[in-house]
Design a protein around this motif. Structure first.
Motif, PDB file in Angstrom:
ATOM      1  N   ALA A 271       0.836  -1.215   0.000  1.00 39.14           N
ATOM      2  CA  ALA A 271       0.000   0.000   0.000  1.00 39.14           C
ATOM      3  C   ALA A 271       0.867   1.260   0.000  1.00 39.14           C
ATOM      4  CB  ALA A 271      -0.932  -0.012   1.211  1.00 39.14           C
ATOM      5  N   VAL A 272       1.979   1.241   0.726  1.00 38.94           N
ATOM      6  CA  VAL A 272       2.876   2.408   0.746  1.00 38.94           C
ATOM      7  C   VAL A 272       3.544   2.569  -0.629  1.00 38.94           C
ATOM      8  CG1 VAL A 272       4.970   3.383   1.799  1.00 38.94           C
ATOM      9  CG2 VAL A 272       3.235   2.306   3.251  1.00 38.94           C
ATOM     10  N   ALA A 273       3.996   1.443  -1.222  1.00 43.04           N
ATOM     11  CA  ALA A 273       4.638   1.512  -2.542  1.00 43.04           C
ATOM     12  C   ALA A 273       3.660   2.052  -3.592  1.00 43.04           C
ATOM     13  CB  ALA A 273       5.145   0.127  -2.943  1.00 43.04           C
ATOM     14  N   ALA A 274       2.392   1.654  -3.477  1.00 48.48           N
ATOM     15  CA  ALA A 274       1.392   2.100  -4.456  1.00 48.48           C
ATOM     16  C   ALA A 274       1.217   3.626  -4.422  1.00 48.48           C
ATOM     17  CB  ALA A 274       0.055   1.404  -4.201  1.00 48.48           C
ATOM     18  N   ARG A 275       1.463   4.245  -3.285  1.00 47.49           N
ATOM     19  CA  ARG A 275       1.375   5.712  -3.204  1.00 47.49           C
ATOM     20  C   ARG A 275       2.633   6.358  -3.796  1.00 47.49           C
ATOM     21  NH1 ARG A 275      -1.196   8.685  -3.877  1.00 47.49           N
ATOM     22  NH2 ARG A 275      -0.837  10.347  -2.359  1.00 47.49           N
ATOM     23  N   VAL A 276       3.799   5.779  -3.471  1.00 50.73           N
ATOM     24  CA  VAL A 276       5.053   6.422  -3.899  1.00 50.73           C
ATOM     25  C   VAL A 276       5.220   6.396  -5.421  1.00 50.73           C
ATOM     26  CG1 VAL A 276       7.592   6.171  -3.788  1.00 50.73           C
ATOM     27  CG2 VAL A 276       6.235   6.198  -1.673  1.00 50.73           C
ATOM     28  N   VAL A 277       4.719   5.350  -6.097  1.00 54.33           N
ATOM     29  CA  VAL A 277       4.860   5.325  -7.563  1.00 54.33           C
ATOM     30  C   VAL A 277       3.972   6.361  -8.256  1.00 54.33           C
ATOM     31  CG1 VAL A 277       5.618   2.905  -7.662  1.00 54.33           C
ATOM     32  CG2 VAL A 277       3.181   3.430  -7.921  1.00 54.33           C
ATOM     33  N   THR A 278       3.084   7.007  -7.508  1.00 56.08           N
ATOM     34  CA  THR A 278       2.223   8.024  -8.133  1.00 56.08           C
ATOM     35  C   THR A 278       2.839   9.428  -8.085  1.00 56.08           C
ATOM     36  OG1 THR A 278       1.014   8.539  -6.103  1.00 56.08           O
ATOM     37  CG2 THR A 278       0.119   6.761  -7.466  1.00 56.08           C
ATOM     38  N   VAL A 279       4.014   9.567  -7.454  1.00 54.48           N
ATOM     39  CA  VAL A 279       4.653  10.891  -7.432  1.00 54.48           C
ATOM     40  C   VAL A 279       6.019  10.814  -8.116  1.00 54.48           C
ATOM     41  CG1 VAL A 279       3.460  11.638  -5.334  1.00 54.48           C
ATOM     42  CG2 VAL A 279       5.727  10.581  -5.143  1.00 54.48           C
ATOM     43  N   ALA A 280       6.475  11.946  -8.649  1.00 54.73           N
ATOM     44  CA  ALA A 280       7.738  11.968  -9.390  1.00 54.73           C
ATOM     45  C   ALA A 280       8.928  11.826  -8.448  1.00 54.73           C
ATOM     46  CB  ALA A 280       7.848  13.270 -10.167  1.00 54.73           C
ATOM     47  N   GLY A 281       9.957  11.144  -8.921  1.00 53.86           N
ATOM     48  CA  GLY A 281      11.208  11.030  -8.177  1.00 53.86           C
ATOM     49  C   GLY A 281      10.989  10.384  -6.816  1.00 53.86           C
ATOM     50  N   THR A 282      11.742  10.862  -5.836  1.00 54.21           N
ATOM     51  CA  THR A 282      11.594  10.305  -4.488  1.00 54.21           C
ATOM     52  C   THR A 282      10.928  11.327  -3.572  1.00 54.21           C
ATOM     53  OG1 THR A 282      13.915  10.866  -4.064  1.00 54.21           O
ATOM     54  CG2 THR A 282      13.426   8.584  -4.653  1.00 54.21           C
ATOM     55  N   GLY A 283       9.956  12.040  -4.135  1.00 56.06           N
ATOM     56  CA  GLY A 283       9.119  12.923  -3.324  1.00 56.06           C
ATOM     57  C   GLY A 283       8.275  12.080  -2.371  1.00 56.06           C
TER      58      GLY A 283
END
Ligand SMILES: Nc1ncnc2c1ncn2[C@@H]1O[C@H](COP(=O)(O)OP(=O)(O)O)[C@@H](O)[C@H]1O
Ligand SMILES: O=P(O)(O)OC[C@H]1O[C@](O)(COP(=O)(O)O)[C@@H](O)[C@@H]1O
Length: 302
Positions: A271-283
């Protein structure tokens, strides 16, 4: 407290261009961002946003070291880095219509005195858990990772390259290879999810008590003494996958820190990874929906 150790942090430079890159042509863009990066640094960023207690350490050298420290301070990410005289690297991601292009610098040489300072920093922080993550810069070898794991009573997790994983011999609570690293560490085929489950089980043993292997769009598998699990990735609009593995690991570590079971930790990581792939870079995205979306993660026991 979870202390993250990033031996080779990076300033992540993410550029978005509207047209495919062409050799010999100049691409121009206004769409650029800098983020503090490196695997452990990202995990501390995400853990902070998930309300887990963490501190980031590792080696930082100016000019980019100061910018990384400033950005972490601004985001209230606790940090305690060892200063080195060699500049921290810049890693570049170009998001183009025809794909995601990444160039990671090898990083600066770190001398033996800095390694001793790092071990002393970890001992002084006296964490409950330690994560050593990312590539090893020149001057830091797998024996240094074992030394950090053996320096105190903490449980240690590693997210290092497959060839480094194969050389470790201290006792680790968890390791997090991606698919390629799982293949490199075990020499096994990892083409299917079943093969990944077998390879993760083969890697698990005296050195690694639990193994979480991230499989990109195929989700992730976890091998533990209690059982093995596969969790499917959540369908989402992917902007880029930089930081996805760090996000998965953050969700898993935060859940274990709260005393959750391995399958629940795996669901949280997805669930955390699914959020991070929706933003650019490592924001760092907003993780407010993670407690809800983790319930949607399809998980099977093997
Ligand atoms: N294309 C994708 N669609 C949905 N989720 C993805 C995608 N790529 C990665 N993820 C999520 O991010 C996690 C980590 O991705 P992965 O690419 O395996 O990590 P790493 O960055 O370490 O190579 C995966 O387990 C999955 O949950
Ligand atoms: O230490 P390495 O292997 O060069 O990787 C560093 C890069 O990986 C990242 O930590 C992202 O990692 P993941 O995409 O594997 O989660 C970036 O922040 C950083 O630039």
């Amino acid at each position: 407290m979870i202390l993250t150790v990033t031996p080779n942090p990076a300033l992540d430079h993410t550029l978005r261009v509207d047209a495919p890159l062409e050799a010999g042509a100049v691409a121009r863009t206004d769409d650029a961002q800098f983020d503090p990066g490196g695997k452990g640094v990202n995990v501390s960023k995400y853990l902070t946003a998930l309300d887990a207690e963490t501190t980031a350490t590792g080696f930082l050298g100016d000019p980019f070291g100061s910018l990384i420290r400033e950005r972490l301070d601004a985001a209230s990410v606790p940090n305690d880095f060892v200063d080195v005289g060699t500049p921290t690297r810049v890693n570049t991601t170009i998001l183009a219509p025809d794909g995601e292009f990444k160039v990671n610098q090898n990083g600066p040489d770190v001398g033996p005195a800095a390694v001793d300072d790092l071990v002393a920093t970890v001992e002084r922080q006296d964490p409950d858990a330690v994560l050593v993550a990312g590539s090893l810069p020149p001057g830091v070898d797998p024996a240094t990772v074992d030394r950090l794991a053996r320096a105190g009573a903490w449980e240690t997790t590693v997210d290092v390259g497959g060839s480094v994983l194969a050389e470790l011999d201290a006792e680790y609570a968890l390791c997090k290879p991606n698919r390629e690293e799982l293949a490199a560490a075990t020499g096994r085929a990892v083409d299917t999810v079943d093969e990944c489950l077998d390879a993760a089980e083969a890697l698990r043993g005296e050195t690694f008590r639990r193994v979480v292997a991230s499989l990109g769009p195929d989700g992730a598998v976890m091998a533990t003494p209690e059982g093995s699990y596969h969790a499917e990735a959540l369908a989402t609009d992917v902007v880029d996958t930089v930081g996805a593995g760090d996000a998965l690991l953050s969700g898993v570590l935060a859940a274990f820190d709260r005393g959750e079971s391995p399958p629940e930790a795996l669901r949280a990581g997805i669930a955390v990874a699914a959020r991070v792939v929706t933003v650019a870079g490592t924001g760092t995205p907003d993780f407010a929906d993670v407690p809800t979306t983790r319930e949607d993660v399809a998980l099977s026991t093997h």
